[in-house]
Design a protein around this motif. Sequence first.
Motif, PDB file in Angstrom:
ATOM      1  N   GLY A 213      59.945 -27.275 -51.869  1.00  0.00           N
ATOM      2  CA  GLY A 213      61.289 -27.858 -51.917  1.00  0.00           C
ATOM      3  C   GLY A 213      61.734 -28.378 -50.564  1.00  0.00           C
ATOM      4  O   GLY A 213      62.320 -29.463 -50.455  1.00  0.00           O
ATOM      5  N   ALA A 214      61.434 -27.593 -49.519  1.00  0.00           N
ATOM      6  CA  ALA A 214      61.811 -28.035 -48.177  1.00  0.00           C
ATOM      7  C   ALA A 214      61.055 -29.302 -47.795  1.00  0.00           C
ATOM      8  O   ALA A 214      61.614 -30.205 -47.152  1.00  0.00           O
ATOM      9  CB  ALA A 214      61.527 -26.926 -47.167  1.00  0.00           C
ATOM     10  N   ALA A 215      59.769 -29.388 -48.185  1.00  0.00           N
ATOM     11  CA  ALA A 215      58.996 -30.588 -47.870  1.00  0.00           C
ATOM     12  C   ALA A 215      59.586 -31.815 -48.541  1.00  0.00           C
ATOM     13  O   ALA A 215      59.677 -32.896 -47.937  1.00  0.00           O
ATOM     14  CB  ALA A 215      57.542 -30.384 -48.295  1.00  0.00           C
ATOM     15  N   HIS A 216      59.994 -31.673 -49.801  1.00  0.00           N
ATOM     16  CA  HIS A 216      60.636 -32.797 -50.482  1.00  0.00           C
ATOM     17  C   HIS A 216      61.939 -33.195 -49.796  1.00  0.00           C
ATOM     18  O   HIS A 216      62.224 -34.388 -49.594  1.00  0.00           O
ATOM     19  CB  HIS A 216      60.897 -32.439 -51.946  1.00  0.00           C
ATOM     20  CG  HIS A 216      59.697 -32.565 -52.822  1.00  0.00           C
ATOM     21  ND1 HIS A 216      59.070 -33.761 -53.061  1.00  0.00           N
ATOM     22  CD2 HIS A 216      58.990 -31.628 -53.507  1.00  0.00           C
ATOM     23  CE1 HIS A 216      58.043 -33.579 -53.868  1.00  0.00           C
ATOM     24  NE2 HIS A 216      57.971 -32.284 -54.151  1.00  0.00           N
ATOM     25  N   GLU A 217      62.737 -32.188 -49.437  1.00  0.00           N
ATOM     26  CA  GLU A 217      64.025 -32.477 -48.820  1.00  0.00           C
ATOM     27  C   GLU A 217      63.867 -33.123 -47.450  1.00  0.00           C
ATOM     28  O   GLU A 217      64.639 -34.003 -47.063  1.00  0.00           O
ATOM     29  CB  GLU A 217      64.844 -31.189 -48.698  1.00  0.00           C
ATOM     30  CG  GLU A 217      65.271 -30.591 -50.021  1.00  0.00           C
ATOM     31  CD  GLU A 217      66.246 -31.488 -50.771  1.00  0.00           C
ATOM     32  OE1 GLU A 217      67.016 -32.213 -50.108  1.00  0.00           O
ATOM     33  OE2 GLU A 217      66.224 -31.473 -52.015  1.00  0.00           O
ATOM     34  N   LEU A 218      62.865 -32.703 -46.698  1.00  0.00           N
ATOM     35  CA  LEU A 218      62.676 -33.221 -45.339  1.00  0.00           C
ATOM     36  C   LEU A 218      61.994 -34.587 -45.334  1.00  0.00           C
ATOM     37  O   LEU A 218      62.048 -35.303 -44.329  1.00  0.00           O
ATOM     38  CB  LEU A 218      61.844 -32.232 -44.506  1.00  0.00           C
ATOM     39  CG  LEU A 218      62.532 -30.917 -44.141  1.00  0.00           C
ATOM     40  CD1 LEU A 218      61.543 -29.966 -43.487  1.00  0.00           C
ATOM     41  CD2 LEU A 218      63.704 -31.168 -43.203  1.00  0.00           C
ATOM     42  N   GLY A 219      61.329 -34.907 -46.431  1.00  0.00           N
ATOM     43  CA  GLY A 219      60.619 -36.191 -46.455  1.00  0.00           C
ATOM     44  C   GLY A 219      61.525 -37.387 -46.264  1.00  0.00           C
ATOM     45  O   GLY A 219      61.217 -38.319 -45.510  1.00  0.00           O
ATOM     46  N   THR A 220      62.678 -37.375 -46.915  1.00  0.00           N
ATOM     47  CA  THR A 220      63.594 -38.524 -46.826  1.00  0.00           C
ATOM     48  C   THR A 220      64.160 -38.715 -45.425  1.00  0.00           C
ATOM     49  O   THR A 220      64.089 -39.830 -44.876  1.00  0.00           O
ATOM     50  CB  THR A 220      64.722 -38.368 -47.853  1.00  0.00           C
ATOM     51  OG1 THR A 220      64.155 -38.300 -49.172  1.00  0.00           O
ATOM     52  CG2 THR A 220      65.689 -39.543 -47.772  1.00  0.00           C
ATOM     53  N   PRO A 221      64.734 -37.683 -44.788  1.00  0.00           N
ATOM     54  CA  PRO A 221      65.244 -37.915 -43.429  1.00  0.00           C
ATOM     55  C   PRO A 221      64.146 -38.281 -42.435  1.00  0.00           C
ATOM     56  O   PRO A 221      64.378 -39.082 -41.524  1.00  0.00           O
ATOM     57  CB  PRO A 221      65.909 -36.583 -43.055  1.00  0.00           C
ATOM     58  CG  PRO A 221      65.401 -35.588 -44.018  1.00  0.00           C
ATOM     59  CD  PRO A 221      65.082 -36.324 -45.263  1.00  0.00           C
ATOM     60  N   LEU A 222      62.938 -37.739 -42.600  1.00  0.00           N
ATOM     61  CA  LEU A 222      61.865 -38.114 -41.698  1.00  0.00           C
ATOM     62  C   LEU A 222      61.477 -39.576 -41.876  1.00  0.00           C
ATOM     63  O   LEU A 222      61.178 -40.284 -40.895  1.00  0.00           O
ATOM     64  CB  LEU A 222      60.643 -37.225 -41.932  1.00  0.00           C
ATOM     65  CG  LEU A 222      60.697 -35.824 -41.314  1.00  0.00           C
ATOM     66  CD1 LEU A 222      59.453 -35.030 -41.708  1.00  0.00           C
ATOM     67  CD2 LEU A 222      60.791 -35.906 -39.797  1.00  0.00           C
ATOM     68  N   ALA A 223      61.487 -40.045 -43.120  1.00  0.00           N
ATOM     69  CA  ALA A 223      61.195 -41.465 -43.351  1.00  0.00           C
ATOM     70  C   ALA A 223      62.257 -42.351 -42.713  1.00  0.00           C
ATOM     71  O   ALA A 223      61.957 -43.394 -42.121  1.00  0.00           O
ATOM     72  CB  ALA A 223      61.105 -41.724 -44.855  1.00  0.00           C
ATOM     73  N   SER A 224      63.520 -41.903 -42.818  1.00  0.00           N
ATOM     74  CA  SER A 224      64.608 -42.676 -42.195  1.00  0.00           C
ATOM     75  C   SER A 224      64.456 -42.704 -40.679  1.00  0.00           C
ATOM     76  O   SER A 224      64.646 -43.756 -40.035  1.00  0.00           O
ATOM     77  CB  SER A 224      65.961 -42.071 -42.580  1.00  0.00           C
ATOM     78  OG  SER A 224      66.131 -42.082 -43.987  1.00  0.00           O
ATOM     79  N   VAL A 225      64.097 -41.567 -40.104  1.00  0.00           N
ATOM     80  CA  VAL A 225      63.899 -41.503 -38.656  1.00  0.00           C
ATOM     81  C   VAL A 225      62.726 -42.391 -38.242  1.00  0.00           C
ATOM     82  O   VAL A 225      62.783 -43.094 -37.213  1.00  0.00           O
ATOM     83  CB  VAL A 225      63.657 -40.045 -38.209  1.00  0.00           C
ATOM     84  CG1 VAL A 225      63.243 -39.988 -36.739  1.00  0.00           C
ATOM     85  CG2 VAL A 225      64.912 -39.213 -38.429  1.00  0.00           C
ATOM     86  N   ALA A 253      55.090 -40.576 -32.822  1.00  0.00           N
ATOM     87  CA  ALA A 253      53.893 -39.753 -33.046  1.00  0.00           C
ATOM     88  C   ALA A 253      54.264 -38.372 -33.587  1.00  0.00           C
ATOM     89  O   ALA A 253      53.602 -37.845 -34.495  1.00  0.00           O
ATOM     90  CB  ALA A 253      53.104 -39.627 -31.744  1.00  0.00           C
ATOM     91  N   GLU A 254      55.354 -37.792 -33.041  1.00  0.00           N
ATOM     92  CA  GLU A 254      55.771 -36.473 -33.513  1.00  0.00           C
ATOM     93  C   GLU A 254      56.291 -36.529 -34.939  1.00  0.00           C
ATOM     94  O   GLU A 254      56.038 -35.623 -35.755  1.00  0.00           O
ATOM     95  CB  GLU A 254      56.831 -35.887 -32.586  1.00  0.00           C
ATOM     96  CG  GLU A 254      56.327 -35.526 -31.190  1.00  0.00           C
ATOM     97  CD  GLU A 254      55.203 -34.514 -31.243  1.00  0.00           C
ATOM     98  OE1 GLU A 254      55.293 -33.565 -32.048  1.00  0.00           O
ATOM     99  OE2 GLU A 254      54.223 -34.675 -30.501  1.00  0.00           O
ATOM    100  N   VAL A 255      57.022 -37.600 -35.269  1.00  0.00           N
ATOM    101  CA  VAL A 255      57.499 -37.754 -36.646  1.00  0.00           C
ATOM    102  C   VAL A 255      56.320 -37.910 -37.606  1.00  0.00           C
ATOM    103  O   VAL A 255      56.305 -37.344 -38.701  1.00  0.00           O
ATOM    104  CB  VAL A 255      58.462 -38.953 -36.745  1.00  0.00           C
ATOM    105  CG1 VAL A 255      58.754 -39.299 -38.201  1.00  0.00           C
ATOM    106  CG2 VAL A 255      59.768 -38.646 -36.026  1.00  0.00           C
ATOM    107  N   ALA A 256      55.320 -38.717 -37.170  1.00  0.00           N
ATOM    108  CA  ALA A 256      54.132 -38.881 -38.010  1.00  0.00           C
ATOM    109  C   ALA A 256      53.426 -37.546 -38.204  1.00  0.00           C
ATOM    110  O   ALA A 256      52.918 -37.240 -39.290  1.00  0.00           O
ATOM    111  CB  ALA A 256      53.190 -39.910 -37.377  1.00  0.00           C
ATOM    112  N   ILE A 261      52.218 -32.811 -41.677  1.00  0.00           N
ATOM    113  CA  ILE A 261      52.354 -31.386 -42.014  1.00  0.00           C
ATOM    114  C   ILE A 261      52.998 -31.213 -43.383  1.00  0.00           C
ATOM    115  O   ILE A 261      52.556 -30.387 -44.204  1.00  0.00           O
ATOM    116  CB  ILE A 261      53.152 -30.659 -40.923  1.00  0.00           C
ATOM    117  CG1 ILE A 261      52.363 -30.619 -39.612  1.00  0.00           C
ATOM    118  CG2 ILE A 261      53.508 -29.232 -41.368  1.00  0.00           C
ATOM    119  CD1 ILE A 261      53.152 -30.072 -38.452  1.00  0.00           C
ATOM    120  N   LEU A 262      54.041 -31.989 -43.655  1.00  0.00           N
ATOM    121  CA  LEU A 262      54.703 -31.899 -44.961  1.00  0.00           C
ATOM    122  C   LEU A 262      53.761 -32.308 -46.077  1.00  0.00           C
ATOM    123  O   LEU A 262      53.771 -31.718 -47.165  1.00  0.00           O
ATOM    124  CB  LEU A 262      55.954 -32.769 -44.971  1.00  0.00           C
ATOM    125  CG  LEU A 262      57.102 -32.323 -44.064  1.00  0.00           C
ATOM    126  CD1 LEU A 262      58.288 -33.270 -44.214  1.00  0.00           C
ATOM    127  CD2 LEU A 262      57.532 -30.908 -44.388  1.00  0.00           C
TER     128      LEU A 262
END
Length: 426
Positions: A213-225, A253-256, A261-262
């Motif tokens: 669930g956390a991976a799904h939730e974090l995917g969107t803000p990371l894509a925006s970043v 690079a860190e976002v990638a 990891i997600l």
Amino acid sequence: MIATPPVAEDAGRRNLLLLVQLRWLAVAGQMATILAVQFGMGVALPILPMFATLGLLIGLNLVQLLAERRRPVTNGQLLAALLIDVAALSVQLYLSGGATNPFAGLFLLQVVLGAVLLRPRSGWLLVAVTSAAFAALTVEYRPLDLSPRFASALSAPYLIGNWFNFTLAAVLIVLFVTRITRNLSERDARLAAMRQHAAEAEHIVRMGLLASGAAHELGTPLASVAVALGDWAREPAIRSDPALAAEVEDMRAEVARCKDILSGILLASGEVTGQAPERTTLRRFLTDIIARWDSAHPGLVSVDDALGPDLGIVADRALAQALSNVLDNAAEAGARQIELEARRTRDTLILSVRDDGRGVPAAILAHLGKPYQSSKNRRGAGLGLFLTSNVLRVLGGTLAVSNRDGGGAEVVLRLPLAALSLEEAT
């Protein structure tokens, strides 16, 4: 919260209470039998010494009831109590006909109790004592003065045969009861281990659902970043400033890396991430893991490659994360040098991670593979080795952790190559 006593101590107390209850019944039964024989059948018995023996049993019961509340009950105490019961029964039988008394078979009750309640060695000691007492009562006892209608003559061969029959029955009882008790103990241990594994599996499922669930939730803000950083990288003001451009590239690079990891978390939880299973080789798989980890900890890890000929495998993201967890633990333990030795036998991959850090506390070694066992004072710490051990267990491998004599720790991961190897086409 009220602390509950250990299981062994609680069982000892309950066994002692059982002996006390049985002794009350024995005292009542012997008293009734003595009175019935003395006054009902008219057989003269030495009442005073027989009642004195019963008084000793009553006193023993009272002492044990008081002592039971003060300290744990041991195997030695139970053995001593049963030996006193055997001695008391021997005295009663000596005063009332010895082995010719039909109640001589009550020795078997003590043998059965010893086989169930005592350790095997103590149970065999009780067999020897009761057999010796029975043998002594066949030759040394106080004959009863019976009337002709109650009198009977038992020959010496009959008494010897009766003793042999008792000894044989006692040996067989202890032999088979101890085996049955051992089988039951082993079964209980297996059931306890299965319940423990089931509880750990349930814990893993809960963590997997939370991580997914956390991976799904974090995917969107990371894509925006990632999109925002891409836009920044194209801005003239940033492109013209080498320092800002380098920082933006580092952030991208860190976002990638976070997105990677997600993706690994989702793949480990069984969810489709749009990536096909990656075919690679064992050496390249390990090299990629070390390269990614070394980018965040430059110069900290060295590799001793003793793999021999390379082997085609399917990259396992969960195993990669497990090895990264072990390296992270070594770095967080203050290691200045980490050595990874990779070798394989005909059917096993062996990864040994050695470091010169603070080592692993004894309390954590004693509970290896359990969650939240960590020397780090932060929330969520202690899951690394837990997840690593469970990843290896699922793949059919093992995890071993020990402290090195010269300081630091060594973690050995053993994994069957069949869990990673590609099946050859037929």
